[in-house]
Design a protein around this motif. Sequence first.
Motif, PDB file in Angstrom:
ATOM      1  N   ALA A   1     108.715 110.272 -56.748  1.00  0.00           N
ATOM      2  CA  ALA A   1     109.933 110.960 -57.039  1.00  0.00           C
ATOM      3  C   ALA A   1     110.860 110.422 -58.110  1.00  0.00           C
ATOM      4  O   ALA A   1     111.474 111.296 -58.779  1.00  0.00           O
ATOM      5  CB  ALA A   1     110.631 110.714 -55.675  1.00  0.00           C
ATOM      6  N   GLY A   2     110.852 109.156 -58.205  1.00  0.00           N
ATOM      7  CA  GLY A   2     111.561 108.564 -59.302  1.00  0.00           C
ATOM      8  C   GLY A   2     110.874 109.042 -60.720  1.00  0.00           C
ATOM      9  O   GLY A   2     111.838 109.092 -61.634  1.00  0.00           O
ATOM     10  N   ARG A   3     109.697 109.082 -60.889  1.00  0.00           N
ATOM     11  CA  ARG A   3     108.971 109.406 -62.037  1.00  0.00           C
ATOM     12  C   ARG A   3     109.471 110.983 -62.572  1.00  0.00           C
ATOM     13  O   ARG A   3     109.746 111.207 -63.434  1.00  0.00           O
ATOM     14  CB  ARG A   3     107.402 109.480 -61.959  1.00  0.00           C
ATOM     15  CG  ARG A   3     106.738 109.901 -62.996  1.00  0.00           C
ATOM     16  CD  ARG A   3     106.619 109.038 -64.219  1.00  0.00           C
ATOM     17  NE  ARG A   3     106.379 109.836 -65.490  1.00  0.00           N
ATOM     18  CZ  ARG A   3     106.351 109.016 -66.758  1.00  0.00           C
ATOM     19  NH1 ARG A   3     106.789 107.819 -66.817  1.00  0.00           N
ATOM     20  NH2 ARG A   3     105.798 109.451 -67.890  1.00  0.00           N
TER      21      ARG A   3
ATOM     22  N   GLY B   1     103.513 105.367 -53.733  1.00  0.00           N
ATOM     23  CA  GLY B   1     104.297 105.753 -53.142  1.00  0.00           C
ATOM     24  C   GLY B   1     105.240 107.016 -53.384  1.00  0.00           C
ATOM     25  O   GLY B   1     105.400 107.339 -54.631  1.00  0.00           O
ATOM     26  N   VAL B   2     105.560 107.661 -52.275  1.00  0.00           N
ATOM     27  CA  VAL B   2     106.321 108.973 -52.769  1.00  0.00           C
ATOM     28  C   VAL B   2     107.756 108.680 -53.465  1.00  0.00           C
ATOM     29  O   VAL B   2     108.203 109.316 -54.234  1.00  0.00           O
ATOM     30  CB  VAL B   2     106.851 109.623 -51.545  1.00  0.00           C
ATOM     31  CG1 VAL B   2     107.667 108.878 -50.532  1.00  0.00           C
ATOM     32  CG2 VAL B   2     107.389 111.020 -51.801  1.00  0.00           C
ATOM     33  N   GLU B   3     108.296 107.352 -53.274  1.00  0.00           N
ATOM     34  CA  GLU B   3     109.465 106.896 -53.893  1.00  0.00           C
ATOM     35  C   GLU B   3     109.428 106.869 -55.424  1.00  0.00           C
ATOM     36  O   GLU B   3     109.877 107.126 -56.123  1.00  0.00           O
ATOM     37  CB  GLU B   3     110.127 105.611 -53.325  1.00  0.00           C
ATOM     38  CG  GLU B   3     110.468 105.670 -51.708  1.00  0.00           C
ATOM     39  CD  GLU B   3     109.248 105.386 -50.901  1.00  0.00           C
ATOM     40  OE1 GLU B   3     108.079 105.298 -51.440  1.00  0.00           O
ATOM     41  OE2 GLU B   3     109.367 105.145 -49.588  1.00  0.00           O
ATOM     42  N   ARG B   4     108.180 106.217 -55.791  1.00  0.00           N
ATOM     43  CA  ARG B   4     107.891 105.742 -56.970  1.00  0.00           C
ATOM     44  C   ARG B   4     107.422 107.267 -57.854  1.00  0.00           C
ATOM     45  O   ARG B   4     107.884 107.450 -58.909  1.00  0.00           O
ATOM     46  CB  ARG B   4     106.523 104.976 -57.288  1.00  0.00           C
ATOM     47  CG  ARG B   4     106.314 104.549 -58.829  1.00  0.00           C
ATOM     48  CD  ARG B   4     104.990 103.883 -59.008  1.00  0.00           C
ATOM     49  NE  ARG B   4     104.829 103.453 -60.310  1.00  0.00           N
ATOM     50  CZ  ARG B   4     103.807 102.770 -60.674  1.00  0.00           C
ATOM     51  NH1 ARG B   4     103.078 102.558 -59.863  1.00  0.00           N
ATOM     52  NH2 ARG B   4     103.714 102.392 -61.885  1.00  0.00           N
TER      53      ARG B   4
ATOM     54  N   SER C   1     115.199 113.313 -56.225  1.00  0.00           N
ATOM     55  CA  SER C   1     115.306 112.520 -54.629  1.00  0.00           C
ATOM     56  C   SER C   1     113.982 112.933 -54.082  1.00  0.00           C
ATOM     57  O   SER C   1     113.120 113.597 -54.180  1.00  0.00           O
ATOM     58  CB  SER C   1     116.424 113.378 -53.944  1.00  0.00           C
ATOM     59  OG  SER C   1     116.159 114.546 -53.349  1.00  0.00           O
ATOM     60  N   ILE C   2     113.848 112.059 -52.981  1.00  0.00           N
ATOM     61  CA  ILE C   2     112.591 111.995 -52.368  1.00  0.00           C
ATOM     62  C   ILE C   2     112.349 113.365 -51.857  1.00  0.00           C
ATOM     63  O   ILE C   2     111.321 114.023 -51.497  1.00  0.00           O
ATOM     64  CB  ILE C   2     112.301 110.868 -51.204  1.00  0.00           C
ATOM     65  CG1 ILE C   2     112.318 109.768 -52.078  1.00  0.00           C
ATOM     66  CG2 ILE C   2     111.407 111.047 -50.339  1.00  0.00           C
ATOM     67  CD1 ILE C   2     112.146 108.380 -51.107  1.00  0.00           C
ATOM     68  N   ARG C   3     113.566 113.725 -50.874  1.00  0.00           N
ATOM     69  CA  ARG C   3     113.555 115.038 -50.340  1.00  0.00           C
ATOM     70  C   ARG C   3     113.185 116.333 -51.321  1.00  0.00           C
ATOM     71  O   ARG C   3     112.429 117.096 -50.829  1.00  0.00           O
ATOM     72  CB  ARG C   3     114.783 115.529 -49.545  1.00  0.00           C
ATOM     73  CG  ARG C   3     114.993 116.670 -48.788  1.00  0.00           C
ATOM     74  CD  ARG C   3     116.008 116.838 -48.123  1.00  0.00           C
ATOM     75  NE  ARG C   3     115.939 115.826 -46.951  1.00  0.00           N
ATOM     76  CZ  ARG C   3     116.871 115.758 -45.702  1.00  0.00           C
ATOM     77  NH1 ARG C   3     117.984 116.861 -45.812  1.00  0.00           N
ATOM     78  NH2 ARG C   3     116.749 114.925 -45.048  1.00  0.00           N
TER      79      ARG C   3
END
Length: 330
Positions: A233-235, A228-231, A239-241
Motif C-alpha cells: 500500500a505504501g508503494r 506485507g500489505v502495508e508495504r 491507505s491499506i483499506r
Amino acid sequence: MALRIACVLYDGFLLPDVAGPISAFEFAGVVATGGYRIEAVASSARAVRSSAGITINAADYRDLEGCDIVLLPGGISPRDPAAYRDILPFIRESGRLRRRIIALSSGTYVLADAGVLEGRRVVTHWGLAAEFMERFPDVALDVANLFLRDGHIWTCAGINAAIDVALAVIAEDYGAAAAQRTAAGLLMPFRRLATQSQRPALTEAATADGRVTEVLAWAQERLHEPLGVERLAGRAALSIRQFGRAFQRSTGMSPAKAIEHLRVERARAAIEGGARAFDEVADRFGFGSPDRMRRAFLRTIGRTPQQLRREQRLADLRRRRSGGHASQTR
C-alpha cells in the motif's frame, strides 16, 4: 489404441473452447502413438448451434460406447442452466465413473450444477469469479490459476488456457516430449505453469488502476523480501483499506493471495527446472521455510513440492520404460 474423447455440446457453447483443445488433441495423434479419437455428443443427435452461430453435428450421448475423457466447453450464458440441463445426467454419470472431465472456462458452472464438485477446488475465468462464488458458495474457487487439476477433474480459466489444459493432458498420456511437439506444431508456448494462471488477465485488469499494475511489477522483482500489505500500500501511496479495495477490484484477489501465487509460480518453476534444495528455494522466493512453502503449494496448487518432484521423476521413469510414451492403462 486411441483414447476416446467425448466433446459435450449444448446450445450456445463457445466455439473456441472446442476448436482450440480439439486441434491440440488432433495434432497429438500425429506425434504420439495412439492419439485420441474425438466424438461430439449432445442431449440428442442433432446440429448444435454455437454462440458464434456455427453448428456442429453431434451424436446422442446415450449412443456413446464409453469414453476416457469428457471435454466440456464454456457457454455464452452460463447463468442459464436451461441451456445445458439435458446434458447433466451424462456429466453426473461421468463423475460417478471417474472419467477424466475437462471443463473449460464457464463449463465449471455445468459441473457445479451437475453436483460433481463437492470437496473440490476449481478454476474459472476471473471475470466470472464473483458470480460463481455467490451461486456456488460450497465450491472452492481459485480465481488466480490458469488451470487446475483436482483428482479426475480439470478446470481452466479461458480460451487460451483450454489449449494449456489439452497440452497438460497430452503430457500426462504420452509424455512431455509429445506435448512439446504438439505445442510447436500449434505455434504455442510449452508450457505455461498452471500457477501462472490468469496472470496476463490480472495484469490487463489491473491497468484500470496503474498503481496496482506498478505494484505487481515491483513485487515480482522482490519476492525474497517481506511484502506485507502495508508495504504494498505504501508503494502505491494509498491507505491499506484503499489499496486492498483497489487491488481486489482490479485483480479479483487479495494482495496477500496474489503475492503467494507469484511466489509459488516462481518456486515451482525453479523446482521443475532442477533446483534440489527446498530450503534454498524457500529462501529465494520469500517463504521463510520449506514448511511454509509446502503449505503455500498445497493452498495454491493442491500439491506439495515433494509431490511435484516425485511426479516428475515417475513420469520420466515411465517414459524411459515405454520408449517415450506414457502407459495408456486405465
